[in-house]
Design a protein around this motif. Structure first.
Motif, PDB file in Angstrom:
ATOM      1  N   LYS A   1       0.815  -1.205   0.000  1.00 33.51           N
ATOM      2  CA  LYS A   1       0.000   0.000   0.000  1.00 33.51           C
ATOM      3  C   LYS A   1       0.853   1.261   0.000  1.00 33.51           C
ATOM      4  CE  LYS A   1      -3.964  -2.201   2.193  1.00 33.51           C
ATOM      5  NZ  LYS A   1      -4.868  -2.261   3.365  1.00 33.51           N
TER       6      LYS A   1
ATOM      7  N   THR B   1     -12.510   0.561  -8.700  1.00 35.30           N
ATOM      8  CA  THR B   1     -13.548   0.668  -7.669  1.00 35.30           C
ATOM      9  C   THR B   1     -14.811  -0.058  -8.114  1.00 35.30           C
ATOM     10  OG1 THR B   1     -12.660   2.815  -6.967  1.00 35.30           O
ATOM     11  CG2 THR B   1     -14.912   2.262  -6.294  1.00 35.30           C
TER      12      THR B   1
ATOM     13  N   CYS C   1     -14.664  -3.718  -7.470  1.00 36.89           N
ATOM     14  CA  CYS C   1     -14.541  -4.104  -6.060  1.00 36.89           C
ATOM     15  C   CYS C   1     -13.119  -4.503  -5.675  1.00 36.89           C
ATOM     16  CB  CYS C   1     -15.509  -5.238  -5.725  1.00 36.89           C
ATOM     17  SG  CYS C   1     -17.242  -4.830  -6.043  1.00 36.89           S
TER      18      CYS C   1
ATOM     19  N   ASP D   1      -9.411  -3.839  -3.926  1.00 42.20           N
ATOM     20  CA  ASP D   1      -8.985  -3.115  -2.725  1.00 42.20           C
ATOM     21  C   ASP D   1      -8.114  -1.940  -3.177  1.00 42.20           C
ATOM     22  OD1 ASP D   1      -8.180  -2.220  -0.295  1.00 42.20           O
ATOM     23  OD2 ASP D   1      -7.262  -4.081   0.375  1.00 42.20           O
TER      24      ASP D   1
ATOM     25  N   CYS E   1      -6.150   1.372  -2.854  1.00 41.11           N
ATOM     26  CA  CYS E   1      -5.441   2.018  -1.747  1.00 41.11           C
ATOM     27  C   CYS E   1      -5.033   3.452  -2.087  1.00 41.11           C
ATOM     28  CB  CYS E   1      -4.202   1.201  -1.376  1.00 41.11           C
ATOM     29  SG  CYS E   1      -4.571  -0.497  -0.935  1.00 41.11           S
TER      30      CYS E   1
ATOM     31  N   GLU F   1     -11.437  -8.365  -8.203  1.00 41.22           N
ATOM     32  CA  GLU F   1     -11.908  -7.991  -6.870  1.00 41.22           C
ATOM     33  C   GLU F   1     -10.974  -8.446  -5.758  1.00 41.22           C
ATOM     34  OE1 GLU F   1     -14.508 -11.599  -8.141  1.00 41.22           O
ATOM     35  OE2 GLU F   1     -13.756  -9.743  -9.048  1.00 41.22           O
TER      36      GLU F   1
ATOM     37  N   ILE G   1      -5.064  -5.879  -4.859  1.00 40.49           N
ATOM     38  CA  ILE G   1      -4.777  -4.708  -4.043  1.00 40.49           C
ATOM     39  C   ILE G   1      -4.065  -3.717  -4.947  1.00 40.49           C
ATOM     40  CG2 ILE G   1      -3.542  -3.821  -2.042  1.00 40.49           C
ATOM     41  CD1 ILE G   1      -3.698  -6.722  -0.944  1.00 40.49           C
TER      42      ILE G   1
END
Length: 534
Positions: A149, A251, A254, A256, A258, A289, A292
């Motif tokens: 992240k 988005t 779905c 993740d 960051c 989905e 990350i």
């Protein structure tokens, strides 16, 4: 008494509970607790570099096969988690050993399955071993995700266009910390940009591959780009800029995500983690989905709008793709012939507007165009006839032919197992039972309702039609079985010409695979190399 020792270590370190130390301590235990035991009574199995998350380890599997074949008295290991850190696997193993009368001893925990208390404590310990494994894995995963992240490159093979650069990042309490980030390779970056531009223009992976070949643009290894490699480049979000369109794309799916809208528009590219499931055999690609997605420290090459369009085009191409190969109902030699000029395999391609006529064309020309290989196409029917006549001339009674027939019998048996005969029979029986139930329903008084009777009658008609189709298909299979099985085919081998004439296309292909080692085409001459059986 006979003993088996099992030892395992996930990684080689040269210290601590090494494979050698584990085995030596198990040997000492056996000699101390079983007087009269000798070295010849002990068999050792060692797995180094394998995790305890499952039992898929070569030496462990060999040990279990040996236990089934030659039952020992006792299986000894240094510690419980050397066998497994999975409760389910461990419980199944203990049950298997119990059925075979094999005792299980862990010398570190002092467990012995010979007593009820020892067996119970062993199960409890296995639960904690699994908990430890899952806790360690979770900590490692959480740490990796935290670093991800932050936009760091976490290692591995760098994508085309980049190399990994180690940079000094933070100084804490006098210690210098380093991290890795992607650094551009200008010549490869230009190639990547060309790939995206041409794909948006041509909307075809094969077209892009052909263009790159004509322009002399090669992969990192100096070879022509393959279709899979091009798809990987076009699907990799590392080239996508972190803008509003990219944020909306991930988005909506779905993922993740960051980063926020405030982080968009700074010209940076994206980094995606958890793209593949490495717990499975070939590390299949995870759905979006599960990704990350974070902002990296490198420059984005493709705007989010164009990258999203590329993904839609790839998905459309995938759904309408047609594989090139032997999956047709006419050609016998697809993939068997090789082009001597480029070394590529040759596959059948129907002539435009003439489905019954076809040529063999090498994959290189098929995918890269005439400029990649100038070898003349091979007339399909003539090539197939030539090979069949060659086989007829070489099929003579003898030991080689007997081996061939035995192999073909096995193939026919395997093919019979794959046919839908059993499923069709089961379906016929199910249809019959449902018809019987419908008749009973009508006779039970439900038939007083006119709408109910109509529904019953309509369903009965559907079932009768399905039964008719199933019976017709079964008759066709029986007729084919009577005329095309191995025994009938064996008798016909006394007349090879008659034999090949009566064969179906799949049977001829099976015969060619057995008798023909390879075929070579140089643009003018077809050379046939027979196997030893022929």
């Amino acid at each position: 008494m006979k003993f088996k020792i099992y030892s395992r270590k996930s990684v080689f370190t040269g210290k601590g509970e090494s494979i050698e130390n584990q085995v030596e301590m198990c040997r000492d235990y056996i000699f101390a607790n079983f007087p009269g035991s000798e070295e010849c009574d002990i068999t050792v199995y060692e797995d180094e570099g394998f995790s305890g998350k499952n039992l898929d380890r070569p030496q462990f599997q060999r040990m279990m096969r040996d236990i089934k074949r030659d039952k020992p008295d006792c299986l000894v290991c240094y510690r419980l988690d050397r066998i497994s850190r999975n409760v389910g696997d461990f419980a199944a193993l203990i049950e298997e050993l119990g059925r075979r009368g094999v005792a299980f001893v862990c010398i570190r925990e002092k467990f012995d399955t010979g007593t009820p208390m020892g067996k119970a404590m062993m199960y409890i310990a296995s639960v904690f071993a699994q908990l430890e494994r899952e806790t360690i894995a979770e900590r490692v995963r959480d740490n990796m995700l935290m670093l991800a992240k932050m936009g760091r490159w976490l290692g591995g093979t760098t994508p085309t266009g980049y190399t990994s650069e180690r940079v000094r990042e933070i100084i804490v309490e006098g210690k210098v910390k380093f991290s890795c980030q992607l650094k551009e390779k200008p010549e490869e970056i230009r190639t990547v940009q060309t790939i995206y531009e041409k794909f948006l223009e041509l909307q075809s992976l094969s077209g892009v591959r052909r263009y790159l070949h004509e322009q002399g643009l090669r992969s990192r290894r100096g070879e022509d780009f393959c279709l899979i490699g091009l798809r990987e480049i076009l699907q990799n979000p590392v080239y996508c800029a972190a803008d509003q369109e990219a944020l909306n794309y991930f988005t909506a799916r779905c993922a993740d995500v960051c980063f926020t809208a405030e982080a968009c528009g700074r010209g940076r590219g994206l980094l995606a983690y958890n793209k593949r499931d490495y717990t499975k055999g070939h590390a299949p690609r995870n759905p979006v989905e599960k990704w990350i997605v974070a902002v990296g420290k490198h420059r984005g090459l493709i705007c989010g709008r164009d990258w999203a369009v590329v993904q839609e085009l790839l998905e459309a191409n995938r759904s309408g793709a047609r594989r090139v190969g032997a999956h047709n109902s006419y050609a016998l030699l697809s993939g068997v012939i090789r082009c001597t000029r480029c070394g590529g395999r040759m596959f059948a391609k129907a002539r435009s507007g003439r489905d019954e006529q076809y040529d063999y064309i090498c994959r290189t020309k098929l995918e890269l165009g005439r400029g990649a290989c100038s070898c003349q196409n091979l007339h399909g029917e003539q090539a197939d006839d030539t090979v069949c006549r060659c086989l007829e001339a070489h099929m003579r009674p003898g030991p080689g032919l007997e081996r061939l027939l035995e192999g073909m019998r096995r193939e026919f048996a395997e093919e019979e197992e794959r046919t839908p005969t059993a499923a069709a029979r089961s379906r016929r029986e199910a249809c019959g039972r449902e018809l019987d139930r419908l008749v009973l329903a009508l006779g039970s008084g439900g038939g007083q309702d006119g709408a109910f009777v109509q529904r019953i009658a309509a369903r009965a008609a559907e079932l009768e039609e399905e039964l008719r189709r199933l019976e017709a298909a079964a008759q066709k299979r029986e007729q084919r079985a009577e005329s095309g099985k191995a025994e009938a085919l064996c008798a016909e081998f006394l007349d090879p010409a008659q034999c090949t004439a009566r064969m179906s296309v799949p049977e001829k292909r099976a015969l060619i695979r057995r008798l023909v080692q390879r075929c070579e085409w140089d643009g003018g001459t077809l050379r046939i190399f027979l196997s030893a059986t022929g």
